[in-house]
Design a protein around this motif. Structure first.
Motif, PDB file in Angstrom:
ATOM      1  N   UNK A  72       1.570  -6.221  -3.656  1.00 40.52           N
ATOM      2  CA  UNK A  72       1.796  -4.827  -3.776  1.00 40.52           C
ATOM      3  C   UNK A  72       0.554  -4.164  -3.000  1.00 40.52           C
ATOM      4  N   UNK A  80      12.967 -11.920   4.210  1.00 38.24           N
ATOM      5  CA  UNK A  80      13.116 -13.509   3.567  1.00 38.24           C
ATOM      6  C   UNK A  80      14.252 -14.080   4.460  1.00 38.24           C
ATOM      7  N   UNK A  86      18.998  -5.979  -2.351  1.00 40.63           N
ATOM      8  CA  UNK A  86      19.287  -5.964  -4.042  1.00 40.63           C
ATOM      9  C   UNK A  86      20.805  -5.526  -4.220  1.00 40.63           C
ATOM     10  N   UNK A  88      22.548  -4.689  -6.489  1.00 35.60           N
ATOM     11  CA  UNK A  88      23.244  -3.721  -7.479  1.00 35.60           C
ATOM     12  C   UNK A  88      22.903  -2.139  -6.908  1.00 35.60           C
ATOM     13  N   UNK A 101       8.907   3.620  -5.002  1.00 29.12           N
ATOM     14  CA  UNK A 101       7.948   2.982  -5.719  1.00 29.12           C
ATOM     15  C   UNK A 101       6.675   3.739  -5.401  1.00 29.12           C
ATOM     16  N   UNK A 149       8.293   2.027   4.634  1.00 27.90           N
ATOM     17  CA  UNK A 149       7.121   2.339   4.074  1.00 27.90           C
ATOM     18  C   UNK A 149       5.887   2.153   5.066  1.00 27.90           C
TER      19      UNK A 149
ATOM     20  N   UNK B 173      14.583 -12.291  -4.990  1.00 22.33           N
ATOM     21  CA  UNK B 173      14.539 -10.633  -5.054  1.00 22.33           C
ATOM     22  C   UNK B 173      13.327 -10.261  -5.578  1.00 22.33           C
ATOM     23  N   UNK B 176      10.650 -10.111  -3.173  1.00 21.58           N
ATOM     24  CA  UNK B 176      10.979  -8.929  -2.221  1.00 21.58           C
ATOM     25  C   UNK B 176      10.459  -7.831  -2.820  1.00 21.58           C
ATOM     26  N   UNK B 177      10.676  -7.371  -4.138  1.00 15.42           N
ATOM     27  CA  UNK B 177      10.267  -6.025  -4.701  1.00 15.42           C
ATOM     28  C   UNK B 177       8.966  -6.081  -4.707  1.00 15.42           C
ATOM     29  N   UNK B 178       8.153  -7.457  -5.094  1.00 19.32           N
ATOM     30  CA  UNK B 178       6.798  -7.336  -5.112  1.00 19.32           C
ATOM     31  C   UNK B 178       6.072  -6.874  -3.786  1.00 19.32           C
ATOM     32  N   UNK B 180       7.317  -5.013  -1.499  1.00 23.50           N
ATOM     33  CA  UNK B 180       7.835  -3.648  -1.341  1.00 23.50           C
ATOM     34  C   UNK B 180       6.632  -2.943  -2.079  1.00 23.50           C
ATOM     35  N   UNK B 182       6.448  -3.036  -5.721  1.00 17.00           N
ATOM     36  CA  UNK B 182       6.852  -2.659  -7.263  1.00 17.00           C
ATOM     37  C   UNK B 182       5.822  -3.645  -7.891  1.00 17.00           C
ATOM     38  N   UNK B 183       5.627  -2.973  -9.098  1.00 14.12           N
ATOM     39  CA  UNK B 183       4.627  -3.711 -10.064  1.00 14.12           C
ATOM     40  C   UNK B 183       5.632  -4.833 -10.791  1.00 14.12           C
ATOM     41  N   UNK B 184       5.079  -5.829 -11.557  1.00 16.08           N
ATOM     42  CA  UNK B 184       5.665  -6.455 -12.365  1.00 16.08           C
ATOM     43  C   UNK B 184       6.918  -5.837 -13.295  1.00 16.08           C
ATOM     44  N   UNK B 186       8.053  -2.706 -12.926  1.00 13.86           N
ATOM     45  CA  UNK B 186       9.097  -2.018 -12.066  1.00 13.86           C
ATOM     46  C   UNK B 186      10.148  -3.314 -11.397  1.00 13.86           C
ATOM     47  N   UNK B 190      13.831  -2.628 -12.214  1.00  8.65           N
ATOM     48  CA  UNK B 190      14.703  -2.410 -11.144  1.00  8.65           C
ATOM     49  C   UNK B 190      15.364  -3.327 -10.594  1.00  8.65           C
ATOM     50  N   UNK B 191      14.968  -4.593 -10.807  1.00  5.68           N
ATOM     51  CA  UNK B 191      15.557  -5.659  -9.953  1.00  5.68           C
ATOM     52  C   UNK B 191      16.073  -7.130 -11.001  1.00  5.68           C
ATOM     53  N   UNK B 194      18.973  -5.598 -13.649  1.00  8.42           N
ATOM     54  CA  UNK B 194      20.138  -5.165 -13.081  1.00  8.42           C
ATOM     55  C   UNK B 194      20.762  -6.626 -12.814  1.00  8.42           C
ATOM     56  N   UNK B 197      22.148  -8.124 -15.946  1.00  9.28           N
ATOM     57  CA  UNK B 197      22.780  -7.201 -16.967  1.00  9.28           C
ATOM     58  C   UNK B 197      24.110  -7.715 -17.483  1.00  9.28           C
TER      59      UNK B 197
END
Lengths: 622, 276
Positions: A72, A80, A86, A88, A101, A149, B173, B176-178, B180, B182-184, B186, B190-191, B194, B197
């Motif tokens: 982060x 990847x 994502x 959803x 974020x 970003x 995923x 990927x969020x990481x 981007x 995002x914290x653990x 988040x 967010x990922x 969902x 779910x």
């Protein structure tokens, strides 16, 4: 430097995945890491991104050490291999994710999102869900999302791996355009050579965790240094011949070596012949292009613009074909050629000429230095001398019991290595592992193993071992590469004594010793010890003559000595002392022995009593 | 639907007709019959009787208790189920396989035995009674014990529904969020959430259905004191014992309606999960 990796190493379990990789990527460059699957390329990328921690080494992004930072905080965009968009979220939400974020205001987010959708060619598709997009579009979203970003560095892990060929080509072009436009520094990982050639400013070729070569596509294709790179990138044939009088010779046929090509006279040379350098014709042409011979066309295939032709020629004397591989049980020479598809068809039998060729660099010699727990220090001064003269790289393997011991040893070794002028030597620690295992696993590419034999440690010495320590004996028995036992003080390596004995497997040690002497620039003496000079009969003389001839064939002049002595070992040592030799070469000489040590008694006696370095050569049919 | 086409593609033989007949009969006898019987039993005397039967204080308290227990057990099992599933899928540790196997224990053990185990642990001279007393919690024959029993029997559902979804989704995923930024937390919010779910909702509905219908374990732990520790199922059981058929049928009807609603939701969630 935009991205710098310093000595990155990573292993999973006992398997080394990344082996000390250092790499520098310039600002705005698109660097491609190319390697087969399992070569460690994705691991390197994940380490750069912070998704994996390296065991060793540093990651620098724009001069900032980020090794300890989580992904982060690295400001890196990552795309990847599989679709990680994502599911959803809509395309727009995906692209805005990184901005959200970072708490970028909504208006700015929307502006940036529209800009990126435009850039990756998805304008107007922002409201779609990933399920409504094709694979290629999904990867476009992934690229846009990673760039949203404005990271300084973009990492792409086989981004087009899952796409079909046509879309792949389109996406490659878009990616290159986008990367140029934004000027973002990028590393892309792929196993696809075509992709690497098309995209890369520079390519780094990886094999089994090692970075083999780095260069532009043109350089790597036309002038690879190593065999691996030559065969991995593009087709063609690799032949092994001999270097003789400034030419690479394959029996009768000699191809001139270009000036400045590193080679050793009389040694083997590897020649790479690319398909486009092979010229086929009905008649033999006299001129600048050397003819290899007449061959039969065995295969032809049409590939669109080109026709690929495979020609089989008769076997050339003293030549070994490395690529393309010969079918099992077949002899001869296979060469691939390419012709324009519209060229006139050839008859089955053709003359083969060469328009060009490239000489591969012989692999840099590697020395393995063992720091055993003998209490003696690894003979670093001699290592330095050898490494300098041979242009070799050295690895020091130290055996320790605990992590604490390793830490202590690392400190003392560091200063000792610095004192010996060897600070660039790679040091490895092995825990609870015997030297024997290391010797067994030693890459045969190591030129030799160097160690100082330990002190006599047996309480009741076995008379058969002449008081030598068991570890040294076992290493000598197991090693497949020559073992340099360091005894006494050495200041130079200018005189080499090669001991030979008639009727024994003396050929390998003459060759190995001779080759080493030549590279060291040392004078060579061939020694034969007889009980009485008169006893050194015709067999011995014939043997010495053959040995001298072997040395001459690799361009080494030698002095021949026959010495009178009751004990061969004493004779060898006396000769070494009187002749002031810096290195004594002798063979293990007893491969068929059933004894525990597999080493000839004379050799053991010499080892036990020697006061100067010994090179013990395992017997192996050359 | 390609499946439907495949099903209709080939002509049916007599054996297939026979099988279809058996299935319909089986479902009718075992599923529809009892439902119809309960419907009939509770409403045959009119809506007024039905309403009176379920609005007496004891019935209301029983229903309320059941809903409270069901909701609480579901909340607990949802939170811990996700955590357990996460740990079992994403972390490799010693004993992982053992924990993974133990999760299914409530399926294998009869609820009555589960209740008995709680009595042994927290009853008079129970192993953990001193601990519970020190904390000032009375477990046996009271609400906390019943909650514990309900939670125990409905524990595996969320874990078992979420685990395969997490395994299937993989870590890409999240990685990927990481990258981007995002914290653990988040990333999870967010990922991961969902992504899982629908599987999670399916697991939750199963948990709730199971918790509402629990009888044996709760009976053993609570002793079913009317108006205090009597749940809806215990109420039905006691009413039948008292020959108060109308009350039993009416309460059963209410529970059946709730279950039917959950069943509908479950079908919906399951379909969405399968689509994913």
């Amino acid at each position: 430097m935009s991205i710098a990796l310093e000595q990155i190493a990573k292993h999973f379990g006992r398997q080394v995945i990344v082996d000390r990789v250092s790499l520098e990527v310039r600002e705005g460059e698109l660097f491609v890491l190319l390697g087969a699957s399992g070569s460690g390329k994705s691991t390197i990328l994940r380490i750069t991104a912070g998704l994996l921690a390296p065991d060793h080494g540093r990651v620098l992004l724009h001069g900032r050490d980020v090794t300890g930072l989580p992904p982060q905080k690295r400001d890196v965009g990552f795309v990847f291999q599989n679709y990680t968009v994502f599911r959803h979220m809509t395309v727009a939400e995906n692209i805005e994710f990184g901005l959200k974020i970072r708490r970028v205001p909504a208006a700015e987010r929307r502006r940036r999102r529209d800009q990126l959708l435009d850039l990756v060619g998805l304008a107007g598709l922002g409201k779609r869900f990933p399920g409504q997009l094709s694979g290629g579009q999904l990867q476009r979203v992934a690229i846009a999302r990673a760039l949203a970003y404005e990271p300084k560095v973009l990492l792409l892990d086989e981004p087009f791996g899952a796409l079909d060929v046509k879309i792949r080509t389109q996406l490659r072009r878009s990616l290159k355009e986008i990367q140029r436009k934004l000027g973002v520094t990028a590393i892309l990982v792929t196993h696809d050579q075509e992709e690497a050639f098309e995209l890369a400013d520079r390519i780094g070729v990886l094999e089994r965790g090692r970075l083999l070569e780095v260069g532009t596509a043109e350089t790597l294709y036309a002038q690879p240094r190593s065999l691996s790179v030559a065969t991995f990138l593009g087709g063609g044939a690799v032949l092994t011949g001999r270097a003789e009088k400034g030419a690479a010779c394959f029996g009768e046929i000699c191809l001139p070596l270009p000036a400045g090509v590193p080679h050793y006279e009389g040694d083997r040379v590897q020649v790479l012949i690319r398909p486009e350098q092979v010229v086929l014709s009905e008649q033999r042409t006299e001129g600048s292009m050397p003819a290899i011979g007449r061959g039969l066309i065995t295969e032809q295939s049409f590939t669109g613009a080109l026709r690929r032709v495979r020609v089989r020629l008769a076997h050339l004397a003293a030549t070994r074909q490395i690529a393309p591989p010969l079918p099992f049980g077949e002899e001869g020479l296979l060469l691939d050629a390419v012709l324009p598809a519209d060229s006139a068809p050839l008859s089955r039998e053709v003359w083969v000429h060469l328009r060009g060729w490239h000489i591969l660099t012989p692999p840099a010699p590697r020395l393995m230095v063992l720091e055993t727990d003998s209490g003696l220090h690894a003979p670093l001064r001699l290592v330095r001398l050898l490494a300098d003269r041979l242009g070799a790289s050295a690895t020091l393997v130290a055996f320790v019991e605990t992590k604490e011991a390793a830490a202590t040893l690392r400190r003392t070794l560091k200063s000792r290595l610095r004192d010996a002028g060897l600070s660039d030597v790679e040091v490895r620690f092995q825990y609870h592992d015997s030297a024997i295992q290391t010797i067994r696993q030693a890459d045969p590419s190591h030129e030799m193993v160097i160690l100082a034999p330990g002190p006599r440690r047996l309480k009741v010495p076995d008379p058969r071992t002449h008081g030598l320590d068991p570890l040294t004996l076992r290493i000598l028995g197991e090693s497949e590469v020559p073992v340099l036992l360091v005894k006494g003080e050495t200041k130079s390596l200018s005189r080499v004594l090669i001991c030979t004995a008639a009727g024994e497997h003396g050929k390998t040690d003459v060759q190995v010793g001779g080759r080493l002497a030549r590279r060291l620039g040392a004078a060579v003496t061939l020694l034969y010890v007889a009980r009485r000079a008169a006893e050194a009969g015709p067999v011995a003389h014939a043997h010495l003559e053959r040995a001298a001839a072997t040395l001459r064939s690799i361009d080494v002049a030698s002095e021949v000595r026959v010495r009178e002595s009751d004990s061969p070992a004493a004779g060898i040592l006396a000769e070494a002392r009187e002749g002031n030799h810096d290195l004594v070469v002798l063979g293990v000489h007893d491969p068929g022995s059933r004894s525990f040590f597999k080493i000839h008694d004379v050799t053991l006696q010499v080892i036990a009593a020697a006061d100067r370095p010994l090179l013990i050569v395992p017997s192996r049919e050359a | 639907m390609p499946h439907a086409e495949a099903r209709q593609a080939k002509p049916r033989g007599p054996l297939e007709w026979l099988l279809i007949g058996v299935v319909v009969f089986y479902a009718a006898v075992l599923l529809v019959g009892p439902l119809a019987a309960i419907f009939w039993g509770s409403l045959s005397h009119g809506l007024g009787v039905f309403w009176r039967a379920i609005s007496v204080p004891n019935a209301r308290s029983a229903l309320w208790l059941t809903l409270l227990l069901g909701a609480s057990a579901t909340v607990i099992n949802t939170v811990f189920g996700v955590v357990v599933a996460w740990v079992l899928v994403r972390d490799e540790f010693r004993g992982r396989k053992l924990v993974n196997g133990l999760i299914d224990l409530p399926f294998a053990v009869s609820p009555v035995i589960a209740g008995l185990m709680l009595i042994l642990l927290f009853g008079r001279n129970g192993w953990l009674t001193p601990v519970a007393e020190a904390l000032g919690v009375k477990l046996v024959f009271s609400l906390p014990g019943m909650l514990l029993a309900t939670t125990f029997v409905s524990l595996p559902f969320v874990v078992r529904e979420v685990m395969p979804v997490l395994t299937y989704a993989g870590t890409h995923q999240e990685d990927a969020a990481c990258t981007l930024g995002a914290s653990s937390w988040q990333t999870f919010w967010h990922v991961t959430l969902p992504t899982i779910r629908w599987g999670l909702l399916y697991g939750i509905s199963l948990t709730l259905a199971r918790a509402l219908g629990e009888f044996g374990a709760v009976l053993v732990v609570s002793a079913g004191v009317s108006g205090l520790t009597e749940t809806a199922t215990l109420f039905i059981y006691r009413s039948l014992d008292d020959r108060n058929q109308v009350a039993a049928y009416s309460m059963a009807m209410v529970l059946a309606l709730i279950s039917f609603t959950i069943l509908l939701l479950m079908e919906l969630f399951k379909r969405r999960a399968d689509e994913q």
